[in-house]
Motif scaffolding. Structure first.
Motif, PDB file in Angstrom:
ATOM      1  N   GLY A  10       1.215  -6.973  -1.142  1.00  0.00           N
ATOM      2  CA  GLY A  10       2.312  -6.804  -2.098  1.00  0.00           C
ATOM      3  C   GLY A  10       3.628  -7.201  -1.446  1.00  0.00           C
ATOM      4  N   GLN A  11       4.692  -7.174  -2.227  1.00  0.00           N
ATOM      5  CA  GLN A  11       6.012  -7.570  -1.697  1.00  0.00           C
ATOM      6  C   GLN A  11       6.403  -6.701  -0.507  1.00  0.00           C
ATOM      7  OE1 GLN A  11       9.083  -8.816  -4.674  1.00  0.00           O
ATOM      8  NE2 GLN A  11       8.167  -7.168  -5.846  1.00  0.00           N
ATOM      9  N   VAL A  12       6.364  -5.389  -0.709  1.00  0.00           N
ATOM     10  CA  VAL A  12       6.800  -4.466   0.349  1.00  0.00           C
ATOM     11  C   VAL A  12       5.741  -4.381   1.446  1.00  0.00           C
ATOM     12  CG1 VAL A  12       7.425  -2.059   0.830  1.00  0.00           C
ATOM     13  CG2 VAL A  12       8.263  -3.160  -1.255  1.00  0.00           C
ATOM     14  N   GLU A  30      -6.159  -4.244   2.055  1.00  0.00           N
ATOM     15  CA  GLU A  30      -5.859  -4.664   0.686  1.00  0.00           C
ATOM     16  C   GLU A  30      -6.987  -4.201  -0.214  1.00  0.00           C
ATOM     17  OE1 GLU A  30      -4.052  -5.861  -2.407  1.00  0.00           O
ATOM     18  OE2 GLU A  30      -2.916  -5.624  -0.560  1.00  0.00           O
ATOM     19  N   TYR A  31      -6.798  -4.425  -1.488  1.00  0.00           N
ATOM     20  CA  TYR A  31      -7.713  -4.196  -2.582  1.00  0.00           C
ATOM     21  C   TYR A  31      -9.214  -4.226  -2.247  1.00  0.00           C
ATOM     22  CZ  TYR A  31      -6.622  -4.426  -7.575  1.00  0.00           C
ATOM     23  OH  TYR A  31      -6.335  -4.147  -8.860  1.00  0.00           O
ATOM     24  N   ALA A  34      -9.908  -1.343   0.031  1.00  0.00           N
ATOM     25  CA  ALA A  34      -9.320  -0.042  -0.350  1.00  0.00           C
ATOM     26  C   ALA A  34      -8.855  -0.136  -1.796  1.00  0.00           C
ATOM     27  CB  ALA A  34      -8.146   0.287   0.567  1.00  0.00           C
ATOM     28  N   ASP A  35      -9.774   0.191  -2.711  1.00  0.00           N
ATOM     29  CA  ASP A  35      -9.461   0.053  -4.138  1.00  0.00           C
ATOM     30  C   ASP A  35      -8.923   1.381  -4.684  1.00  0.00           C
ATOM     31  OD1 ASP A  35      -9.328  -0.332  -6.809  1.00  0.00           O
ATOM     32  OD2 ASP A  35     -11.357  -1.144  -7.041  1.00  0.00           O
ATOM     33  N   PHE A  36      -7.656   1.392  -5.051  1.00  0.00           N
ATOM     34  CA  PHE A  36      -6.999   2.620  -5.515  1.00  0.00           C
ATOM     35  C   PHE A  36      -7.497   3.054  -6.899  1.00  0.00           C
ATOM     36  CE2 PHE A  36      -3.057   3.690  -2.891  1.00  0.00           C
ATOM     37  CZ  PHE A  36      -3.611   3.188  -1.738  1.00  0.00           C
ATOM     38  N   ALA A  58       0.660   0.232  -1.844  1.00  0.00           N
ATOM     39  CA  ALA A  58      -0.158  -0.197  -2.996  1.00  0.00           C
ATOM     40  C   ALA A  58       0.301   0.571  -4.229  1.00  0.00           C
ATOM     41  CB  ALA A  58      -1.636   0.081  -2.734  1.00  0.00           C
ATOM     42  N   ALA A  59       0.314  -0.108  -5.355  1.00  0.00           N
ATOM     43  CA  ALA A  59       0.715   0.565  -6.604  1.00  0.00           C
ATOM     44  C   ALA A  59       0.335  -0.308  -7.789  1.00  0.00           C
ATOM     45  CB  ALA A  59       2.232   0.798  -6.618  1.00  0.00           C
ATOM     46  N   THR A  61       2.032  -1.907 -10.601  1.00  0.00           N
ATOM     47  CA  THR A  61       3.458  -2.193 -10.829  1.00  0.00           C
ATOM     48  C   THR A  61       3.729  -3.024 -12.093  1.00  0.00           C
ATOM     49  OG1 THR A  61       3.286  -4.107  -9.367  1.00  0.00           O
ATOM     50  CG2 THR A  61       4.083  -2.070  -8.371  1.00  0.00           C
ATOM     51  N   SER A  99       8.492   5.185  -4.399  1.00  0.00           N
ATOM     52  CA  SER A  99       8.620   5.453  -5.825  1.00  0.00           C
ATOM     53  C   SER A  99       9.762   4.612  -6.398  1.00  0.00           C
ATOM     54  CB  SER A  99       8.807   6.956  -6.068  1.00  0.00           C
ATOM     55  OG  SER A  99       8.728   7.214  -7.456  1.00  0.00           O
ATOM     56  N   TYR A 124       4.692   3.601 -16.774  1.00  0.00           N
ATOM     57  CA  TYR A 124       4.758   3.344 -15.330  1.00  0.00           C
ATOM     58  C   TYR A 124       5.586   4.442 -14.648  1.00  0.00           C
ATOM     59  CZ  TYR A 124       6.642   1.136 -11.065  1.00  0.00           C
ATOM     60  OH  TYR A 124       7.049   0.875  -9.776  1.00  0.00           O
ATOM     61  N   LYS A 128       4.459   7.155 -11.761  1.00  0.00           N
ATOM     62  CA  LYS A 128       5.100   7.175 -10.441  1.00  0.00           C
ATOM     63  C   LYS A 128       5.705   8.551 -10.157  1.00  0.00           C
ATOM     64  CE  LYS A 128       5.514   4.279  -7.859  1.00  0.00           C
ATOM     65  NZ  LYS A 128       4.627   3.851  -6.728  1.00  0.00           N
ATOM     66  N   THR A 147      12.912   3.308  -4.590  1.00  0.00           N
ATOM     67  CA  THR A 147      13.681   2.077  -4.511  1.00  0.00           C
ATOM     68  C   THR A 147      13.799   1.432  -5.894  1.00  0.00           C
ATOM     69  OG1 THR A 147      13.973   0.044  -3.243  1.00  0.00           O
ATOM     70  CG2 THR A 147      11.694   0.642  -3.831  1.00  0.00           C
ATOM     71  N   VAL A 150      12.912  -4.622  -6.904  1.00  0.00           N
ATOM     72  CA  VAL A 150      12.429  -5.214  -5.647  1.00  0.00           C
ATOM     73  C   VAL A 150      12.138  -6.712  -5.810  1.00  0.00           C
ATOM     74  CG1 VAL A 150      10.628  -5.103  -3.872  1.00  0.00           C
ATOM     75  CG2 VAL A 150      11.426  -2.996  -4.978  1.00  0.00           C
TER      76      VAL A 150
HETATM   77  N1  LIG Z   1       8.596  -4.139  -7.769  1.00  0.00           N
HETATM   78  C1  LIG Z   1       9.654  -3.378  -8.064  1.00  0.00           C
HETATM   79  O1  LIG Z   1      10.633  -3.846  -8.675  1.00  0.00           O
HETATM   80  C2  LIG Z   1       9.684  -1.944  -7.650  1.00  0.00           C
HETATM   81  C3  LIG Z   1      10.790  -1.171  -8.023  1.00  0.00           C
HETATM   82  C4  LIG Z   1      10.843   0.170  -7.616  1.00  0.00           C
HETATM   83  C5  LIG Z   1       9.810   0.715  -6.867  1.00  0.00           C
HETATM   84  N2  LIG Z   1       8.730  -0.054  -6.547  1.00  0.00           N
HETATM   85  C6  LIG Z   1       7.648   0.573  -5.785  1.00  0.00           C
HETATM   86  O2  LIG Z   1       7.597  -0.017  -4.489  1.00  0.00           O
HETATM   87  C7  LIG Z   1       6.251  -0.046  -4.008  1.00  0.00           C
HETATM   88  C8  LIG Z   1       5.866  -1.444  -3.595  1.00  0.00           C
HETATM   89  O3  LIG Z   1       6.019  -2.299  -4.741  1.00  0.00           O
HETATM   90  P1  LIG Z   1       5.895  -3.877  -4.654  1.00  0.00           P
HETATM   91  O4  LIG Z   1       7.052  -4.453  -5.388  1.00  0.00           O
HETATM   92  O5  LIG Z   1       5.618  -4.298  -3.253  1.00  0.00           O
HETATM   93  O6  LIG Z   1       4.595  -4.061  -5.566  1.00  0.00           O
HETATM   94  P2  LIG Z   1       3.597  -5.300  -5.652  1.00  0.00           P
HETATM   95  O7  LIG Z   1       4.211  -6.513  -5.057  1.00  0.00           O
HETATM   96  O8  LIG Z   1       3.117  -5.321  -7.054  1.00  0.00           O
HETATM   97  O9  LIG Z   1       2.420  -4.835  -4.688  1.00  0.00           O
HETATM   98  C9  LIG Z   1       1.562  -3.793  -5.022  1.00  0.00           C
HETATM   99  C10 LIG Z   1       0.323  -3.917  -4.168  1.00  0.00           C
HETATM  100  O10 LIG Z   1      -0.645  -2.968  -4.656  1.00  0.00           O
HETATM  101  C11 LIG Z   1      -1.885  -3.645  -4.768  1.00  0.00           C
HETATM  102  N3  LIG Z   1      -2.742  -3.029  -5.762  1.00  0.00           N
HETATM  103  C12 LIG Z   1      -2.670  -3.066  -7.111  1.00  0.00           C
HETATM  104  N4  LIG Z   1      -3.716  -2.417  -7.651  1.00  0.00           N
HETATM  105  C13 LIG Z   1      -4.467  -1.966  -6.613  1.00  0.00           C
HETATM  106  C14 LIG Z   1      -5.679  -1.239  -6.511  1.00  0.00           C
HETATM  107  N5  LIG Z   1      -6.363  -0.846  -7.587  1.00  0.00           N
HETATM  108  N6  LIG Z   1      -6.157  -0.953  -5.280  1.00  0.00           N
HETATM  109  C15 LIG Z   1      -5.501  -1.348  -4.168  1.00  0.00           C
HETATM  110  N7  LIG Z   1      -4.372  -2.049  -4.210  1.00  0.00           N
HETATM  111  C16 LIG Z   1      -3.848  -2.349  -5.413  1.00  0.00           C
HETATM  112  C17 LIG Z   1      -1.512  -5.049  -5.179  1.00  0.00           C
HETATM  113  O11 LIG Z   1      -2.584  -5.929  -4.971  1.00  0.00           O
HETATM  114  P3  LIG Z   1      -2.623  -7.314  -5.800  1.00  0.00           P
HETATM  115  O12 LIG Z   1      -1.400  -8.055  -5.424  1.00  0.00           O
HETATM  116  O13 LIG Z   1      -3.882  -7.935  -5.339  1.00  0.00           O
HETATM  117  O14 LIG Z   1      -2.622  -6.899  -7.257  1.00  0.00           O
HETATM  118  C18 LIG Z   1      -0.345  -5.301  -4.238  1.00  0.00           C
HETATM  119  O15 LIG Z   1      -0.789  -5.658  -2.962  1.00  0.00           O
HETATM  120  C19 LIG Z   1       5.386   0.524  -5.152  1.00  0.00           C
HETATM  121  O16 LIG Z   1       5.176   1.888  -4.920  1.00  0.00           O
HETATM  122  C20 LIG Z   1       6.265   0.350  -6.384  1.00  0.00           C
HETATM  123  O17 LIG Z   1       5.964   1.288  -7.381  1.00  0.00           O
HETATM  124  C21 LIG Z   1       8.660  -1.380  -6.895  1.00  0.00           C
END
Ligand SMILES: NC(=O)c1ccc[n+]([C@@H]2O[C@H](COP(=O)([O-])OP(=O)(O)OC[C@H]3O[C@@H](n4cnc5c(N)ncnc54)[C@H](OP(=O)(O)O)[C@@H]3O)[C@@H](O)[C@H]2O)c1
Length: 295
Positions: A10-12, A30-31, A34-36, A58-59, A61, A99, A124, A128, A147, A150
């Motif tokens: 994921g991004q973070v 990763e997925y 480790a499947d959430f 992982a989340a 999103t 979160s 969502y 969260k 945060t 993102v």
């Molecule tokens: N994005 C935002 O704008 C934002 C804003 C505020 C807070 N946050 C929080 O910041 C954190 C990181 O977010 P991010 O932007 O990095 O999110 P992201 O880029 O969507 O990454 C989420 C990761 O979780 C993985 N994932 C999804 N479903 C899964 C499952 N069933 N089992 C295991 N892994 C799974 C995804 O895998 P795949 O890529 O293979 O799907 C990806 O690697 C999260 O807690 C999010 O809620 C994000």
């Protein structure tokens, strides 16, 4: 020191896999392993590795899709973090979790504090918020970072979408009445690494206290302001032709989405800055650094 990182693509998560390297052995999953969506399967993973620190990036999103898939989002964003918290407690590991600003309804005037009452207005956000609560009531040692907005130089996000559209179109209409602080995944990861160092020192001395913190850039803008800055900085920094000529400001009502978004997403980061002796930069500085990286 063993650090177990979930969500490494994921991004973070991708940035964390780099920022955490100097702190010990990082086992990044990763997925596929480790499947959430199967939270019980995470117990065996944690107990076989026995990490000192668990970092959960992982989340689920997909904010709009969550309206139709709330049960899956709940499993990934609430039940699975709850399992991680229970397993962290058993082995006295520190759990770091993320979160979102979407746990607030966005009606406050000015930035939200950690003490403000949450009131999510979409599925969502509800999942969260419950994720935060399940960790907070678990009894494990934790740090939760809320945060917002993102983006990163890779994966799928607003910055990369705007860059693509700005090459293809002369005109864009972007929402101008939602306010927040765009925050780069790199800044989140680097700040996490600093906070982790202090938390581990405190744990060693027996003075660590679990808590929740707001972690975003400082100052704020709208999605429209963010878009204008992306285009301005890119035009100056990247050797790429942008077709875009006009970025129109529109109200949220002109861009209906399945999930409602908070109109005000500003999070005050004073508690994080004071506790960990860090200074969150202006969102424009973090954006420039990210676009320079793309160059
Ligand atoms: N994005 C935002 O704008 C934002 C804003 C505020 C807070 N946050 C929080 O910041 C954190 C990181 O977010 P991010 O932007 O990095 O999110 P992201 O880029 O969507 O990454 C989420 C990761 O979780 C993985 N994932 C999804 N479903 C899964 C499952 N069933 N089992 C295991 N892994 C799974 C995804 O895998 P795949 O890529 O293979 O799907 C990806 O690697 C999260 O807690 C999010 O809620 C994000």
């Amino acid at each position: 020191m063993k650090i177990l990182l979930f969500g490494k693509n994921g991004q973070v998560g991708w940035e964390l896999n780099r920022s955490l390297q100097p702190q010990g052995e990082v086992i990044a999953l990763e997925y596929d392993v480790a499947d959430f969506s199967k939270p019980e399967s995470l117990r065996e993973i944690v107990q076989s590795i026995k990490p000192d620190v668990i970092v959960n990036a992982a989340a689920y999103t997909a904010v709009d899709k969550a309206e139709e898939e709330e049960s899956l989002a709940l499993t990934i964003n609430t039940v699975a973090p709850g399992v991680l918290a229970e397993e962290a407690l058993k082995i006295k590991a520190l759990l770091i979790h993320y979160s979102t600003d979407y746990i607030f309804d966005g009606t406050k005037k000015g930035p939200y504090d950690e003490t403000d009452a949450p009131n999510p207005i979409n599925a969502y956000g509800r999942t969260k918020l419950e994720g935060e609560q399940v960790i907070q009531s678990s009894g494990c040692d934790y740090l939760i970072f809320r945060t917002s907005w993102v983006y990163a130089s890779r994966a799928h996000n607003f910055l990369l979408t705007i860059l693509k559209l700005a090459k293809e179109r002369e005109e864009l209409s972007i929402v101008a009445d939602q306010i927040g602080s765009p925050t780069s995944a790199r800044l989140i990861a680097e700040t996490t690494a600093l906070c982790l160092q202090q938390a581990l020192r405190e744990k060693q001395k027996g003075v660590f206290s679990s808590d929740l913190y707001h972690l975003t850039t400082s100052a704020n803008t709208s999605w429209h302001g963010f878009t204008k800055e992306i285009v301005d900085v890119t035009s100056k920094t990247l050797d790429q032709h942008l077709k875009i000529k006009d970025i129109k400001a529109i109200p949220t009502t002109d861009y209906p989405t399945p999930a409602s978004r908070p109109m005000n997403s500003q999070l005050r980061c004073t508690k994080l800055e004071n506790t960990f002796d860090v200074k969150m930069p202006d969102w424009k500085i973090a954006l420039e650094l990210c676009i320079e990286e793309l160059a």
